[in-house]
Design a protein around this motif. Structure first.
Motif, short mmCIF file in Angstrom:
data_model
loop_
_atom_site.label_atom_id
_atom_site.label_comp_id
_atom_site.label_asym_id
_atom_site.label_seq_id
_atom_site.Cartn_x
_atom_site.Cartn_y
_atom_site.Cartn_z
N GLN A 129 0.87 -1.15 0.14
CA GLN A 129 0.02 0.00 0.10
C GLN A 129 0.62 1.36 -0.03
OE1 GLN A 129 -2.50 -0.56 3.35
NE2 GLN A 129 -4.16 -1.69 2.20
N GLN A 131 4.23 1.68 -1.31
CA GLN A 131 5.05 1.80 -2.55
C GLN A 131 4.46 2.86 -3.46
OE1 GLN A 131 6.03 -2.11 -3.36
NE2 GLN A 131 7.83 -2.08 -2.02
N PRO A 132 2.97 2.68 -3.76
CA PRO A 132 2.45 3.38 -4.93
C PRO A 132 2.25 5.23 -4.54
CG PRO A 132 1.11 1.51 -4.57
CD PRO A 132 2.04 1.45 -3.53
N VAL A 133 2.22 5.08 -3.04
CA VAL A 133 1.82 6.32 -2.50
C VAL A 133 3.32 7.25 -2.47
CG1 VAL A 133 1.44 7.70 -0.48
CG2 VAL A 133 -0.01 5.72 -0.98
N ALA A 135 5.98 6.38 -4.56
CA ALA A 135 6.41 6.69 -5.74
C ALA A 135 5.64 7.88 -6.30
CB ALA A 135 6.08 5.32 -6.65
N ARG A 136 4.13 7.83 -6.14
CA ARG A 136 3.70 9.30 -6.74
C ARG A 136 4.33 10.46 -5.80
NH1 ARG A 136 -1.24 7.26 -5.64
NH2 ARG A 136 -1.40 7.89 -3.26
N GLN A 137 4.55 10.34 -4.68
CA GLN A 137 5.12 11.55 -4.03
C GLN A 137 6.41 11.87 -4.45
OE1 GLN A 137 3.33 13.00 -1.78
NE2 GLN A 137 4.67 14.80 -1.82
N SER A 139 7.59 11.31 -7.62
CA SER A 139 7.44 11.92 -8.92
C SER A 139 7.02 13.39 -8.74
CB SER A 139 6.63 11.01 -9.62
OG SER A 139 5.06 11.28 -9.33
N GLU A 140 6.13 13.66 -7.74
CA GLU A 140 5.76 14.94 -7.39
C GLU A 140 6.84 15.84 -6.71
OE1 GLU A 140 2.08 14.83 -5.38
OE2 GLU A 140 0.96 14.01 -7.04
#
Length: 147
Positions: A129, A131-133, A135-137, A139-140
């Protein structure tokens, strides 16, 4: 199986027993209902509070006031003292915010580490749960600073 004289068996409910219906939505209308009519309109105050809390409103006012006051020097000693006090209060509030945010991060980190130390399915689920959060953070992070 029914007792022989079941129709004589009364249904008794003691105080605070029996069927219960509970409204779990917090009711904050009592706070705004306490506003005296000469002090303001309770419904308008509640709607304004939903837009920005009193603390947020005061923070904005403080920032603007300090900016204007620093560009135009205070005339009297009393206003200079008040400006210095307002600056002290703002710095102290910012220190409280920094400390609280740091404590939240420390608590969260400790909780994550505890789950990961225990291993097993909980740790796998947490990692899946997070890892995507993260990774998204990540990239931002190039476009906006983490605050």
């Amino acid at each position: 199986m029914f007792p022989w004289l079941w129709f004589w068996a009364p249904h008794v409910e003691f105080p605070l027993s029996g069927n219960v219906m509970q409204d779990i939505e917090p009711n904050t209308h009592w706070f705004f209902a306490g506003i005296k009519p000469q002090a303001g309109h309770a419904q308008i105050e509640e709607r304004a509070f939903n837009v920005a809390t009193y603390g947020h409103q005061l923070g904005l006012i403080t920032e603007v006031l300090l900016d204007v006051a620093q560009k135009t020097l205070p005339v009297g000693t009393e206003s200079a003292k008040a400006l210095a006090e307002l600056q002290r209060v703002q710095v102290e509030i910012e220190q409280i915010k920094v400390a609280e945010y740091a404590a939240e991060i420390d608590t969260l980190q400790a909780q994550v580490e505890q789950v990961l130390r225990s291993g097993g399915r909980r740790a796998e689920k947490l990692l899946a749960q997070l890892q995507p959060v993260l990774a998204r953070q990540g990239s931002e992070a190039g476009s906006a600073p983490l605050a």
